[in-house]
Design an enzyme around this catalytic site. Structure first.
Site, PDB file in Angstrom:
ATOM      1  N   ASP A   1     -11.515  -1.857  -8.348  1.00 28.83           N
ATOM      2  CA  ASP A   1     -11.061  -2.359  -7.054  1.00 28.83           C
ATOM      3  C   ASP A   1     -12.156  -2.337  -6.000  1.00 28.83           C
ATOM      4  O   ASP A   1     -11.941  -2.809  -4.887  1.00 28.83           O
ATOM      5  CB  ASP A   1      -9.859  -1.547  -6.558  1.00 28.83           C
TER       6      ASP A   1
ATOM      7  N   GLU B   1     -14.234   8.543  -7.470  1.00 26.08           N
ATOM      8  CA  GLU B   1     -13.827   8.808  -8.846  1.00 26.08           C
ATOM      9  C   GLU B   1     -15.067   8.725  -9.736  1.00 26.08           C
ATOM     10  O   GLU B   1     -15.610   7.635  -9.929  1.00 26.08           O
ATOM     11  CB  GLU B   1     -12.763   7.793  -9.283  1.00 26.08           C
TER      12      GLU B   1
ATOM     13  N   ASP C   1       5.042   3.662  -8.202  1.00 25.99           N
ATOM     14  CA  ASP C   1       5.452   3.946  -9.575  1.00 25.99           C
ATOM     15  C   ASP C   1       6.961   4.130  -9.695  1.00 25.99           C
ATOM     16  O   ASP C   1       7.617   3.465 -10.505  1.00 25.99           O
ATOM     17  CB  ASP C   1       4.700   5.168 -10.107  1.00 25.99           C
TER      18      ASP C   1
ATOM     19  N   ASP D   1      -9.092   9.012 -14.351  1.00 21.59           N
ATOM     20  CA  ASP D   1      -9.372  10.419 -14.622  1.00 21.59           C
ATOM     21  C   ASP D   1      -8.547  10.954 -15.788  1.00 21.59           C
ATOM     22  O   ASP D   1      -8.503  12.160 -16.016  1.00 21.59           O
ATOM     23  CB  ASP D   1      -9.133  11.269 -13.374  1.00 21.59           C
TER      24      ASP D   1
ATOM     25  N   ASP E   1      -4.830   5.947 -15.193  1.00 22.35           N
ATOM     26  CA  ASP E   1      -5.761   6.290 -14.126  1.00 22.35           C
ATOM     27  C   ASP E   1      -7.088   6.655 -14.766  1.00 22.35           C
ATOM     28  O   ASP E   1      -7.141   7.178 -15.891  1.00 22.35           O
ATOM     29  CB  ASP E   1      -5.227   7.459 -13.299  1.00 22.35           C
TER      30      ASP E   1
ATOM     31  N   LYS F   1      -3.231  -2.159  -2.541  1.00 23.15           N
ATOM     32  CA  LYS F   1      -3.744  -0.970  -3.226  1.00 23.15           C
ATOM     33  C   LYS F   1      -3.585  -1.055  -4.744  1.00 23.15           C
ATOM     34  O   LYS F   1      -3.887  -2.066  -5.358  1.00 23.15           O
ATOM     35  CB  LYS F   1      -3.069   0.270  -2.642  1.00 23.15           C
ATOM     36  N   LYS F   2      -3.114   0.043  -5.357  1.00 19.65           N
ATOM     37  CA  LYS F   2      -3.054   0.115  -6.817  1.00 19.65           C
ATOM     38  C   LYS F   2      -2.076  -0.894  -7.394  1.00 19.65           C
ATOM     39  O   LYS F   2      -2.339  -1.493  -8.450  1.00 19.65           O
ATOM     40  CB  LYS F   2      -2.664   1.533  -7.246  1.00 19.65           C
TER      41      LYS F   2
END
Length: 717
Positions: free
Chosen positions: A205, A176, A566, A408, A406, A381-382
């Site tokens: 992370d 990213e 989500d 981006d 996020d 993870k997220k």
């Protein structure tokens, strides 16, 4: 530059943009306005007696102490909605009759294939029905920013707006791009919200030093970029997107002042980008110098900070405790909490190169966080990263609202946070609103949208339908939560008087347990003194092992062990009785980047599909879980989780045309029995014999008349 009076008259819902039409020529602006007007022709205000183009603010002088109405609803006009509902009803009846006819007329030789086709037709019908029924009452909710400002602004520039913790998540500076992440942070720092009421957290992370030092440099550039945005009220406030605009940049009164400021800020931004590009090499070179100076440990290849200390996160040359997935926790306050009252001193006193007189020069609090990771615990993870941010933000700021992005994505409309707050503070369902979701829009999609990234049917169709039920689902980014909803606490309409807060549910951090109690009492803390004990406590709550033997990831925070955390998290919140809202703004609130090739897009779709099926067969299945779900909301969640199964039946029908390549006795139905076929062949032989005689006689027989003349149009030849 507009006068203060002009700025005040514009209100929060009509900002005076420095770039006028946002860098788009007049023809394009007219085209967009025409498209918006055409789209809105099918909508009308839900409030009876209000014209379509006037939003009358509620009476705030009624003396009853109630909060105002901070948003208004638009519904589809009856002339459009009723035929849509009638069409659904007609198709349901037709579907039932069709399936009934197929069952009654089952004369197939391959019974298993016939059964499969019946099941497929029924599945297609139910899948279509579960997608259409929740859309029978679409609602478009419009925030009333003018009323919010009238209600929250107080003399002297002080606000009574609630606090917001804004989270930016990134997994790797390689996968990213750092420039995207820093642009997201800059757009947040420059947002149109009281500077002392929100805090920005960057969740790294990877534990990479390059992201930390990039964030430090971003905070320095923000001291120039943020006042520039406030002074000229530009949109968007992500510099990369703003400087890519074409066309007229400014239509205010003082063009010379703006152009001078613009050129200076653009030059500094290019220098900022060059610094980010060279940052990796600079850190390597610095680390090599420090490593050569180390005489006690010859083999040490550490990564060093600019203050001469070793970086506790991941190193360029990985070692056991300094590599991806295994490093210490890090919490660094990059920008301290601002003062409570605005003090825009003179230009000379602040050493600013531009004239920022009467401009608030303060910046919100900015924090870098990298959670501790070890080889013996799940990282999740997220979802794990967001839960760590939820805990550390509770210790530092404990804002009642929590929004994640996020890396981006960026804030495209500087008033987006104010818009979300309108729904949270509204007197109708504000206290029972668990989260506010914004539509997702993208910049890098080709004009034909060949991979369907815009997904207009979902964002501009299904989500409006759910907004008329219990609310849209959580879509992973651009969503503002109520902190109590994430903590797994029931909404006020279902909440018991006694709420149990214990370590088995929230973990054994006493400061964090106290912050939960403060959140229930709607108290917001200010950053406490950062002594050694508090720093140790912050590091502990961001550890991945903190979740062990607690309800984190199941009944508290974001849900673990799901590919699509989500939708599962949104389902859990809805299942407790909270509702959600779908916020519509004429200028998109947030924008981001989408997959630009087929491989990335297919990978994304496969992950979503797998996660949906995983949810359907888990303890969070919408068939059984969520005892407080609205009926139509449950139907919608069932559709979200079972839609991948439809692909199996589509594949079956897609293979039907090539089934003739397989043995005929299996797939080609015989219309008659063997005896019937023999008789039919004999009849056709007699028929062709008589026809041959007729043709040999010139088409005349039986008294000069041809028995086949009329039927076969034989004209004597």
């Amino acid at each position: 530059m507009s006068s203060p009076g002009t700025e005040e008259a514009a209100g929060l819902n009509e900002p005076l943009l420095a770039n006028g039409n946002n860098g788009v020529d007049e023809a394009e602006v007219a085209k967009r306005k025409g498209a918006l007007k055409s789209k809105d022709d099918n909508w009308c205000w839900e409030d009876v007696g209000q014209p379509d183009d006037v939003a009358a603010p509620p009476d705030l002088e009624n003396g009853d102490g109630r909060r105002p109405l901070l948003f208004r609803n638009r519904k589809v006009k009856n002339i459009v909605l009723y035929p849509f509902r009638a069409l659904i009803l007609i198709r349901i009846i037709t579907l039932i009759l069709f399936v009934g006819w197929r069952i009654k007329n089952s004369n197939s030789d391959v019974i298993w294939f016939w059964v499969m086709s019946i099941i497929a037709d029924v599945w297609f019908g139910l899948s279509w029905l579960s997608y259409q029924l929740p859309k029978c009452n679409p609602i478009k909710s419009i925030p009333d920013l003018v009323t919010l400002r009238k209600h929250c602004d107080l003399p002297g520039g002080s606000f009574q707006l609630p606090g917001i913790d804004v989270i930016v998540t990134t997994a790797s500076p390689i996968a990213e791009p750092i420039l995207y992440t820093m642009n997201c942070v800059l757009s947040i720092l420059a947002v149109d919200y009281h500077v002392g009421k929100f805090t920005c957290y960057l969740s790294d992370d990877s534990g990479s030093l390059i992201l930390y030092e990039a964030l430090v440099e971003t905070a320095k550039f923000a001291t120039l970029w943020v006042p520039f945005c406030r002074k000229h009220r530009i949109e968007p406030r992500a510099p990369e997107s703003y400087f890519e605009l074409h066309g007229s940049l400014y239509e205010g009164e003082s063009l010379e002042v703006f152009m001078s400021d613009y050129k200076h800020v653009r030059t500094k931004y290019e220098e900022f980008k060059m610094y980010l590009d060279m940052l990796s090499d600079a850190i390597r070179e610095r680390s090599n110098i420090y490593n050569r100076m180390e005489t006690k440990k010859v083999d040490t290849k550490a990564t060093w900070m600019d203050n001469g200390t070793q970086w506790p996160g991941t190193w360029f040359d990985p070692t056991e405790n300094h590599r991806m997935g295994h490093h210490a926790g890090i919490v660094q306050i990059v920008q301290s909490h601002p003062n409570h009252m605005a003090q825009p001193g003179p230009q000379e006193a602040n050493n600013y190169p531009l004239n920022f007189e009467d401009v608030d020069l303060r910046l919100p609090m900015l924090v870098y966080v990298a959670r501790e990771k070890g080889s013996g615990c799940e990282h999740n993870k997220k979802a794990g990263a967001l839960n760590a941010e939820l805990r550390i933000s509770a210790l530092l700021s404990n804002a009642p609202f929590f929004i994640n992005f996020d890396c981006d994505h960026y804030i495209n409309n500087s008033q987006a946070l104010l818009a979300a707050i309108c729904f949270m503070l509204d007197r109708r369902e504000g206290d029972n609103t668990g989260f506010v979701q914004f539509p997702q829009r993208f910049d890098n999609v080709d004009p034909t949208d060949r991979y369907g990234n815009h997904n207009r049917v979902f964002f501009d169709g299904a989500m409006y339908g759910l907004n008329g039920q219990q609310g849209p689902t959580y879509l992973g980014t651009g969503c503002m939560f109520r902190r109590l909803a994430l903590y797994g606490i029931d909404p006020p309409c279902w909440r018991s008087k006694e709420i149990i807060i214990n370590s088995n549910k929230f973990g054994n951090s006493l400061p964090f347990l106290n912050s939960v109690l403060a959140a229930i009492k709607q108290e917001q803390c200010v950053t406490p003194p950062l002594d050694d004990s508090f720093v140790a406590e912050m590091t502990r709550v961001v550890s991945s092992s903190y979740d062990d033997s607690t309800d984190w990831g199941r009944g508290v925070g974001y849900i673990y062990k799901m590919a699509t955390e989500d939708i599962v998290t949104g389902f859990r919140i809805h299942g407790q009785g909270w509702r959600s809202m779908y916020c519509s703004m004429e200028r998109e609130a947030f924008r981001g980047t989408a997959p630009i090739n087929l491989t990335e897009r297919l990978h994304q779709i496969v992950r979503w599909s797998g996660g949906s099926l995983e949810m359907f067969f888990s303890y969070m299945s919408p068939l059984f879980a969520g005892h407080r779900l609205n009926t139509m909301q449950r139907v919608s969640y069932i559709n979200f989780t079972i839609y991948p199964i439809t692909s199996l039946f589509i594949l079956m029908y897609a293979l039907c045309p090539v089934m003739w390549l397989l043995p005929t006795e299996i797939f080609i139905q015989r219309p008659y029995t063997r005896d019937h076929m023999v008789g039919l062949v004999a009849q056709r032989a007699v028929f062709y014999s008589q026809l041959s005689k007729c043709l040999s006689n010139g088409g005349v027989a039986h008294g000069g008349q041809s028995p086949y003349k009329e039927r076969y149009k034989i004209q004597g030849h």
